[in-house]
Scaffold this active site. Structure first.
Site, PDB file in Angstrom:
ATOM      1  N   LEU A 459      40.015  49.910  42.546  1.00  0.00           N
ATOM      2  CA  LEU A 459      41.294  49.583  43.174  1.00  0.00           C
ATOM      3  C   LEU A 459      42.071  48.561  42.364  1.00  0.00           C
ATOM      4  CD1 LEU A 459      40.206  49.310  46.929  1.00  0.00           C
ATOM      5  CD2 LEU A 459      41.427  51.194  45.836  1.00  0.00           C
ATOM      6  N   THR A 466      35.925  42.959  40.013  1.00  0.00           N
ATOM      7  CA  THR A 466      36.588  44.253  40.175  1.00  0.00           C
ATOM      8  C   THR A 466      36.391  44.735  41.605  1.00  0.00           C
ATOM      9  OG1 THR A 466      36.110  44.762  37.869  1.00  0.00           O
ATOM     10  CG2 THR A 466      36.740  46.600  39.280  1.00  0.00           C
ATOM     11  N   VAL A 467      37.448  45.351  42.152  1.00  0.00           N
ATOM     12  CA  VAL A 467      37.408  45.834  43.527  1.00  0.00           C
ATOM     13  C   VAL A 467      37.337  47.356  43.512  1.00  0.00           C
ATOM     14  CG1 VAL A 467      38.568  45.864  45.767  1.00  0.00           C
ATOM     15  CG2 VAL A 467      38.714  43.834  44.309  1.00  0.00           C
ATOM     16  N   ASP A 579      44.896  29.926  45.409  1.00  0.00           N
ATOM     17  CA  ASP A 579      45.279  31.026  44.514  1.00  0.00           C
ATOM     18  C   ASP A 579      46.244  31.965  45.241  1.00  0.00           C
ATOM     19  OD1 ASP A 579      45.378  32.408  42.161  1.00  0.00           O
ATOM     20  OD2 ASP A 579      43.535  33.549  42.515  1.00  0.00           O
TER      21      ASP A 579
END
Length: 793
Positions: A459, A466-467, A579
């Site tokens: 994604l 990482t997704v 963030d």
């Protein structure tokens, strides 16, 4: 001629009928008395036996017990056995020896004595056993047993002339040696206590079963004997005193061992001893023997021929110079040879004795057996060997699998510890009561959900990992965040995200479903947000999504402000996101905003106002005051939110390129300059310019200006921002739009501003005018990477 032939056939048939009547006559007779079997030619009554010698009387005693008596001698019968009955399973004996065995009838004879006194009278001597003229004889299985003192006991009417033994009650060594039975060398092959026949010059001592002082025994010769007497002589000639029960002597087939037994009253109390009598058939019974000849074969002819079809054989034997007949079943058969079809086949394959080898199969047939090498055994051995090898291979495979599984389990435990599992448990335990129980996924479950982390499932890429998009077994779609390889110094960031998300329960914050710490890199499992991140909808050139009109953008701003307000003030303890950026704002199916990616978040106590840490963040979003002091406060999140408001208004990325120059500046600085120069309409996103409400845009822009103040003290808190944006969003009329924050033009700040200048070059480097501070930034794309700069002073 025909008449003679007819007469012969008639008499032959009549003779055969008579034979059948003879053979089957036993079937209608009683064959048992007192539990003792009575086989033919014996029988109960005159009509059920062959002749008078075999007649059995079944007498009822005073105790109402049936006792069989041999009428010929009027003695009680203990048992009756047929010829060879006990030798058919002794296959090591030759066939000749087997068929020379005799039938036996065991009877009870009284124990005789001499020199004994009962009531002042001396008892009589032993009587003679005489079976002359009858089909009975005394079998060699009997022995002479004598008990007493100073006597000599011998057998009469047998050959050799004298067989017996001596008794002595003297315990001296010499007298003891005289009491041991002996046999003269060169006389009889049978072991005899002694013999005085001619040709026997010396006597050799031979130990037997009853060899103690006061007891001796002697064996009978091999030849059948029909007449035997017992003589007792007193060796103590000088003694005038009569002692009670001096000698007791008798024949018996039982075994006696009476060392030092000098008193015979114990033997007399027994009253009798069993004697085995052999029996045969008298040759005077011609009709019976002729009938046997039809069923049985002559023994001599049987031994000299290869035709072994007959089940029984008959032979002649001479006893006391009289000829008798003796029949028996042949090898492989057992039963009664004196009855038609009385010999039955022995199934050698069912007896205990092993006739065939281990690799052979026993096959029984009529009269014998054969050993067949089983061809299937080789196949069975091969199959067994193959099966054994298969089991071995299977065992090794299972062992290998077990060891691999054990190694994987150890690795998982190692990774769990290395990835901060213990630290996570500690953090969760310290916040017990505020943290919902987080599900722990196993690595196999997540691999299956993401198709082994296929690239097609990616994604996006973030600063911490990482997704991937995945689907659990229960059908839920999830987002799996696989962290990058991190060192132990970064583990706190990962654990911090898990702990923080476990505390949060807000509709505009991405929900954490669980985590997995048993892999080489830690993983988090979130709810899947279908419409991606805000950055993609605003900044991608090909995106002309009509949903990103001003009304939608304003509502997204309200959602983000509400989530940050909750994190700063309504959570169990204040949480600073650290963030905030458009890539960390996700949109659900209704385009409602959800705040995500808490990898650098920090939780502080209520009395804390800031968090001192190494500078981290994404270029364009980081608070300039945070650059200078390294102290992150809630106003640092407010500054980052102000950048997002500027993005929503202008449609520009957080770092932009100044037209007609090589300079790249931060969107926050560009937005502030435009607001001071009152050029807001020039920087509004063209996609919303014709659709928006200018008063609302101006009000939101002024909120953004306050959020982007270089001094944190001059920035509003998130609750104030959320309240103001919510009021702006819900105002029905443009005239009601009123900025709670002062609308007066801010006085020009006296303090030194932090001016960010970004020179465009091959390296895409960024220099920041801060006290001895430099950072490296990523390319301004949808894949904005967080930076982790370090203070160098």
């Amino acid at each position: 001629m025909s008449n003679e032939s007819t007469n012969c056939s008639f008499f032959l048939n009549l003779f055969m009928l008579l034979l059948l009547l003879i053979f089957y006559s036993a079937d209608a007779c009683q064959r048992e008395c007192g539990g003792i079997s009575i086989p033919y030619p014996f029988g109960i009554g005159k009509d059920c036996c062959l002749e008078k010698y075999y007649e059995i009387e079944c007498r009822n005693t005073t105790s109402r017990k049936l006792v069989p008596l041999l009428s010929f001698i009027n003695k009680e019968v203990v048992s009756i056995s047929l010829p060879s009955a006990d030798s058919h399973f002794a296959y090591e004996v030759s066939d000749q020896e087997r068929h020379e065995s005799f039938g036996l009838v065991r009877v009870k004879f009284p124990i005789t004595s001499a020199g004994c006194f009962n009531d002042g009278k001396e008892s009589g001597g032993g009587s003679k056993m005489n079976f002359t003229g009858s089909p009975f004889f005394i079998d060699r299985s009997n022995s002479l047993i004598a008990a007493g003192c100073n006597s000599k006991v011998s057998l009469m009417y047998i050959k050799p002339k004298m067989v017996g033994c001596e008794l002595s009650c003297n315990t001296s060594k010499d007298s003891y040696s005289n009491s041991i039975p002996f046999v003269e060398a060169g006389c009889s092959s049978n072991v005899l206590p002694y013999s005085q026949d001619q040709g026997c010059p010396e006597e050799i001592a031979e130990e037997t079963g009853c060899n103690g002082i006061g007891c001796c025994q002697a064996s009978l010769p091999n030849e059948p004997q029909q007449v035997i007497g017992i003589r007792t002589e007193n060796n103590d000639g000088n003694s005038t005193t009569k002692v009670e029960c001096t000698v007791s002597a008798f024949l018996t087939d039982e075994i006696y061992a009476l060392p030092k037994a000098t008193k015979t009253e114990h033997l007399l109390a027994k009253r009798y001893a069993t004697v085995s009598l052999g029996w045969v058939i008298q040759t005077s019974n011609r009709s019976f023997l002729d009938s046997l000849a039809l069923a049985c074969k002559d023994r001599e002819d049987y031994r000299n021929t290869t035709n072994l079809e007959r089940k029984c054989t008959c032979g002649r034997i001479t006893i006391s110079e009289t000829s008798y007949a003796n029949c028996g079943c042949t090898y492989g058969y057992t039963g009664n040879p004196y009855v038609l079809n009385g010999c039955k086949d022995i199934d050698e394959c069912k007896v205990k004795f092993e006739y065939c080898g281990k690799t052979e199969t026993c096959v029984n047939f009529e009269g014998g057996y054969r050993c067949v090498r089983d061809k299937t055994k080789a196949i069975m051995i091969g199959a067994g060997t193959g099966f054994g090898v298969l089991v071995l291979v299977g065992g090794l495979w299972w062992l290998r699998k077990f060891l691999i599984k054990r190694r994987i389990t150890k690795r998982k435990k190692k990774f769990f510890k290395r990835n901060g599992g213990l630290l996570l448990l500690q953090e969760l335990n310290t916040r017990e009561g505020y943290v919902e129980k987080t599900r722990v996924f196993n690595s196999r479950e997540l691999e299956k959900a993401t198709e082994n982390f296929s690239e097609n499932r990616v994604l996006g890429h973030g600063g911490q990992g990482t997704v991937y998009k995945g689907m659990l077994v229960d059908g839920r779609t999830v987002a799996v965040k696989k962290s990058k390889v991190i060192d132990e110094d970064k583990l706190q960031e990962f654990i911090n995200e898990v702990v923080i998300l476990s505390q949060i329960n807000h509709r505009h914050v991405v929900k954490l479903l669980g985590c997995c710490l048993e892999t080489e890199v830690p993983m988090l499992v979130y709810e899947f947000i279908i419409n991606g991140n805000l950055f993609k909808h605003i900044h991608e050139e090909e995106s002309d999504d009509y949903t990103m009109l001003w009304g939608m953008r304003l509502r997204i701003a309200v959602d983000i402000a509400g989530a940050l307000s909750y994190l700063h003030s309504s959570a169990s303890s204040p949480i600073y996101h650290r963030d905030i950026k458009s890539t960390n704002i996700l949109l659900d199916e209704k385009y409602r905003a959800k705040v995500a990616d808490f990898g650098t978040s920090r939780s502080v106590t209520i009395d804390q106002t800031h968090w001192t840490t190494v500078i981290s963040g994404t270029v364009g979003y980081v608070d300039p005051e945070y650059y200078q002091s390294s102290q992150y406060t809630e106003k640092s999140d407010v500054y980052s939110f102000g950048v997002i408001l500027a993005e929503l208004i202008t449609g520009d990325k957080p770092v932009i390129m100044v037209q007609n120059t090589q300079e790249i500046v931060a969107l926050a600085e560009h937005f502030r300059v435009a607001m001071k120069e009152k050029r807001l309409t020039d920087i509004i996103d063209a996609r919303i310019r014709n659709d928006c409400k200018p008063e609302q845009v101006m009000a939101v822009a002024k909120v953004a200006m306050k959020c982007l103040s270089s001094k944190g003290k001059k920035r509003p808190n998130m609750r104030e921002v959320f309240t103001e944006l919510e009021r702006i969003c819900t105002s029905p009329e443009d005239s009601q739009v009123h900025n709670r924050i002062d609308e007066e033009e801010e006085e020009e700040e006296e303090e030194e501003e932090v001016v960010t200048t970004i020179n465009r070059g091959d390296s895409w480097s960024i220099s920041v005018t801060a006290p001895a501070l430099s950072i490296v930034a990523s390319s301004p794309s949808s894949d904005v990477e967080p930076l982790f700069p370090r203070l160098t002073w």
